[in-house]
Design an enzyme around this catalytic site. Structure first.
Site, PDB file in Angstrom:
ATOM      1  N   ASP A 171       0.810  -1.223   0.000  1.00  0.00           N
ATOM      2  CA  ASP A 171       0.000   0.000   0.000  1.00  0.00           C
ATOM      3  C   ASP A 171       0.842   1.271   0.000  1.00  0.00           C
ATOM      4  O   ASP A 171       0.353   2.344  -0.322  1.00  0.00           O
ATOM      5  CB  ASP A 171      -0.796   0.069   1.320  1.00  0.00           C
ATOM      6  CG  ASP A 171      -2.028  -0.784   1.272  1.00  0.00           C
ATOM      7  OD1 ASP A 171      -2.473  -1.110   0.174  1.00  0.00           O
ATOM      8  OD2 ASP A 171      -2.530  -1.117   2.359  1.00  0.00           O
TER       9      ASP A 171
HETATM   10  C1  BGC Z   1      -2.820  -3.891   4.465  1.00  0.00           C
HETATM   11  C2  BGC Z   1      -2.548  -4.743   3.270  1.00  0.00           C
HETATM   12  C3  BGC Z   1      -1.259  -4.322   2.624  1.00  0.00           C
HETATM   13  C4  BGC Z   1      -0.135  -4.263   3.624  1.00  0.00           C
HETATM   14  C5  BGC Z   1       1.154  -3.747   3.035  1.00  0.00           C
HETATM   15  C6  BGC Z   1      -1.639  -3.896   5.380  1.00  0.00           C
HETATM   16  O1  BGC Z   1      -1.864  -3.041   6.424  1.00  0.00           O
HETATM   17  O2  BGC Z   1      -3.954  -4.379   5.114  1.00  0.00           O
HETATM   18  O3  BGC Z   1      -3.602  -4.661   2.364  1.00  0.00           O
HETATM   19  O4  BGC Z   1      -0.981  -5.237   1.610  1.00  0.00           O
HETATM   20  O5  BGC Z   1      -0.484  -3.457   4.710  1.00  0.00           O
HETATM   21  O6  BGC Z   1       1.121  -2.408   2.744  1.00  0.00           O
END
Ligand code: BGC
Length: 812
Positions: free
Chosen positions: A483
């Protein structure tokens, strides 16, 4: 240092020191009604949706931490104490918290009085049941004053925390007998209320918070408790609470059980009222009656235990390695169920307001529990797919109450669609239920444009190939799995969120090698599914795209020593030896080695060695290296974190199993196992003081080697780490993997492992599998026999006969 110990036989973690380094919590309920409960009884309850149906109030980020919960105050002469130590924090003579499978039992003892509190949400019940057992262990008769406490939240947890000009005037309650009803907003658009009852007559009550505490007192010194008498206050606006006042007399050796029920009711519009302004209490009374005696409560707890006995009997291991066995048999599977229920919505790190059910998150969570509750997995897949768009893109999340997708945490994450293939194929491999593919599933919840689930998988696959960048690699969109790698964001405004700010996708050349690897792995799954269902032409078409992607990755995704991570907006390499910082990333190397891309040419070996050399540390594999020491506007949030934390070179536990699996594909069982142990919570119990979070569940992140405090974990419970580690250890290290036609046996273990046993219930039969390793190999199945007969492959056939079958596997 430890703060408790595992009780494997009881399937409990036993906390013996209430001053844990962070609240160590548990979850009650696994269907509709849920509660979070810490080891000192802090936390809150909600119905289905932690944002829209919050039942009790909780203050995140408070001082001290973990303020607010369901509390019992015991006034014994001039001493006031709580069985869970907090909130009174009166020194106890003994304290113990047992977190079990969806129940928690907290026991405190003070001056010869023992108070045991049992908390759980019975199966198929919209209520938290609390049994308080008081025992007089002295030789004198004792008179105690007991006060219960719960604080109502005004339903919408977000507005509850901000709209005080309205909130302070809306609160309404009703009391009848020993039941306190919370009916704020019931008069108008709500058809639900909450209640808190006790199964004996009460000597008083309070429902107005300020009357109960006194305006300037904290949870630790409620005025009415200190005074030793309830004021029978009735809340009108302000902050409604529920507190029962009870007088208990115990003879020497005597025990008394009190049963409290904290519940939620929905009425139909026509049946809302009993009489003018008096709510219809029928359903509340029915639930209360189901638990009005201690034996009834005990029976309900027994049902819950049986439920878990059954769930945890589907996959069990006996390896002789205690810490591994307790994770695989109990805690890891339990955490998978919790992540299934909550996605990333409500924990002590997720406020229950910001995030609902994630598209990618929920699909990945599925792989951790689909063997336990396949019917609910099926329903979940349909719910998730229903939020997809006709072009295969999707909402990044939906709220569980209305199941509608929303853009509250951004949209346009181009990895999202591929995970639907993972979720669906995992479900079919587990159950053999191909009929799910024919289900008519809407797009964006619009039934008029429904298509089969299989078509949803096709548009998912096509979404990648319809969105390729200049190198032929998948465009990243807002971000891929990570993200925080925001290659189209360019944010200079501290007041905007990296997740929701407008993306500059026009002219963008930002591509993701991670999605490319993901596409190869799940593209192959899609092809296999096409073949299985007689869609040969589609399989051929998909194969061409997957093969092209492999060629493209080798050509444009390889950096000489490892796989590149991405190309940025301008077409510059990300995760390359040419970069000053962030030269290598875990994700692309995980997915490309899982896909075995270029393994014949030695690419996978090189990539895995590079991961070992540059990313591995004593606390796990960090996400990238070197960490970003300054803000890179072209990379976004990833470089906003201090070095070594979260996505900036933290050990992001979710993706460590991708490397573990990559290692097993390459045949390195020893390395896979070492990586497994490094982040596995039961192996970290002895360093709880450093690790901070619960030693029985995974955390999202452990501070990496560059951090100020390496080894310190954060964001426990709600993380894809749970499902991925269970998947990696059971399917790739222990190597027991569901397939369409049978149970695939393909272990990849450390060479010095001699043997282990697994019991696996699968497609209606029970397989007792014994794996032996006489030649001390890491991988390779020499012989498999089923019920005494040697079979030709390593796929144990289906019997679907309800019988036991003995499977003997010899590695070599
Ligand atoms: C989110 C995921 C994401 C991950 C890495 C998590 O907090 O829920 O969807 O892939 O962070 O950024």
């Amino acid at each position: 240092m430890k703060f408790g110990h595992f009780d494997d036989a009881g399937r409990e973690y036993v906390i013996t020191n209430p001053r844990t380094p962070w609240p160590w919590i548990n979850y009650l309920g696994n269907e509709d009604f849920f509660s979070l409960i810490s080891n000192t009884a802090g936390g809150y309850s909600f119905y289905k949706d932690a944002k829209f149906r919050r039942i009790t109030r909780y203050r995140y980020n408070n001082v001290p931490m973990d303020s607010g919960g369901r509390y019992f105050y015991i006034k014994d002469g001039d001493t006031v104490w709580s069985p869970g130590w907090k909130p009174c924090k009166t020194d106890l003579d003994s304290y113990e918290c047992r977190h079990g499978m969806n129940y928690t039992r907290i026991t405190g003892e003070k001056d010869g009085i023992k108070a045991e509190t049992l908390f759980f949400v019975p199966l198929k019940t919209w209520a938290e049941v609390q049994k308080l057992t008081l025992t007089n262990n002295t030789s004198k008769t004792r008179k105690l004053k007991i006060f219960s406490f719960a604080e109502w939240c005004l339903w919408n947890a977000a507005t509850d925390m901000e709209n005080f000009q309205r909130n302070f005037s809306t609160g309404e309650v009703e009391t009848e007998g020993s039941v306190i009803y919370h009916k704020t907003e019931y008069k108008e658009r709500r058809n639900h209320y909450a209640y808190y009852s006790v199964n004996v007559p009460i000597s008083g009550f309070d429902t107005d918070r300020e009357t109960f505490f006194g305006l300037y007192n904290g949870f630790d010194e409620p005025r009415v408790v200190l005074e030793g008498r309830a004021r029978n206050s009735e809340a009108h606006g302000w902050s409604p609470i529920a507190s029962h006042y009870l007088e208990v007399e115990l003879k020497p050796g005597e025990s008394e059980d009190l049963v409290f029920v904290l519940g939620y009711v929905e009425n139909i519009q026509e049946g809302k009222w009993e009489s003018k302004n008096i709510i219809n209490k029928k359903k509340a009374k029915e639930t209360i009656a189901r638990f009005d005696t201690a034996p009834k409560v005990d029976a309900a707890l027994e049902d819950l235990r049986n439920y878990w006995d059954n769930l945890l009997s589907i996959f069990t291991i006996d390896s002789g390695e205690k810490k591994l066995d307790r994770m695989v048999n109990i805690w890891n599977q339990y955490q998978c169920m919790i992540t299934f229920c909550f996605s990333r919505s409500a924990s002590f790190f997720e406020s229950g307001i910001g995030r609902g059910m994630g598209f990618r998150d929920s699909n990945q969570d599925l792989i951790g529990f689909v063997h336990q509750i396949p019917d609910r997995a099926r329903e979940r897949i349909i719910d998730i797919a229903s939020t997809q768009f006709p072009d295969g893109g999707c909402y990044h999340q939906y709220q569980p109450l209305n199941k509608r997708g929303n853009n509250d945490i951004g949209g346009g994450f181009n990895d999202d669609p591929m995970w639907l293939i993972l979720g669906t194929t995992s479900y079919i491999k587990e159950t053999g239920d191909f009929s799910i593919l024919d289900e008519q599933v809407p797009f964006d919840n619009d039934m008029s444009v429904a298509r089969s689930l299989f078509d949803h998988l096709t548009v998912s696959f096509d979404h990648v190939i319809n969105n390729l960048g200049p190198h032929g690699l998948p465009l990243i969109g807002r971000a891929d799995w990570n993200d925080c790698l925001n290659l189209n964001c360019f944010s200079e405004d501290p007041d905007e969120s990296f997740q929701t700010t407008e993306n500059k996708t026009e002219g963008s050349r930002a591509e993701s090698v991670m999605i490319a690897g993901l596409f190869v792995v799940y593209g192959r799954d899609y092809i296999e599914l096409c073949r299985k269902t007689g869609r040969q032409d589609e399989a051929e078409r998909a194969s061409r795209h997957v093969n092209e992607m492999i060629v493209t990755i080798k050509k444009h995704g390889w950096d000489g020593g490892w796989f590149l991570r991405a190309y940025d907006f301008f077409g510059n390499k990300v995760g390359s030896k040419d970069n000053e910082e962030g030269k290598i990333f875990i994700e692309s190397n995980g997915w490309c080695t899982m896909a075995g891309i270029g393994s014949d040419e030695g690419l996978c070996k090189k990539a895995l060695d590079a991961v070992k050399e540059r990313l591995d540390c004593s606390h796990g594999i960090v996400l990238n290296n070197p960490a970003f020491t300054k803000y890179y506007i072209e990379y976004g949030e990833i470089s906003s974190y201090p070095v070594g934390y979260k996505e900036n070179a933290g050990v992001f536990c979710h993706n460590n199993p991708w490397i573990m699996i990559g290692e097993t594909v390459a045949g390195n069982g020893g390395r896979a196992w070492k990586y497994y142990r490094k982040i596995c919570p039961s192996y970290l119990e002895d360093i709880s003081e450093l690790h901070k979070t619960e030693p029985y569940v995974y955390s999202q992140m452990i501070a990496g080697k560059d951090a100020f405090n390496p080894g310190e974990a954060k964001n426990s419970w709600l993380t894809g780490t749970a499902a991925w580690n269970f998947y990696a250890v059971t399917q790739y290290i222990l190597g027991i993997r569901p397939g369409y036609d049978g149970l695939i046996i393909d272990p990849c273990i450390p060479e010095d492992w001699k043997s282990y046993r697994v019991t696996r219930k699968f497609r209606g039969s029970i397989y007792h599998i014994e794996v032996t390793n006489p030649a001390s190999v890491s991988k390779g199945v020499k012989e498999v026999s089923v019920d005494g007969e040697i079979i030709k492959s390593n796929v144990v056939p289906l019997f679907e006969d309800g019988e036991n079958h003995t499977v003997k596997v010899i590695l070599g």
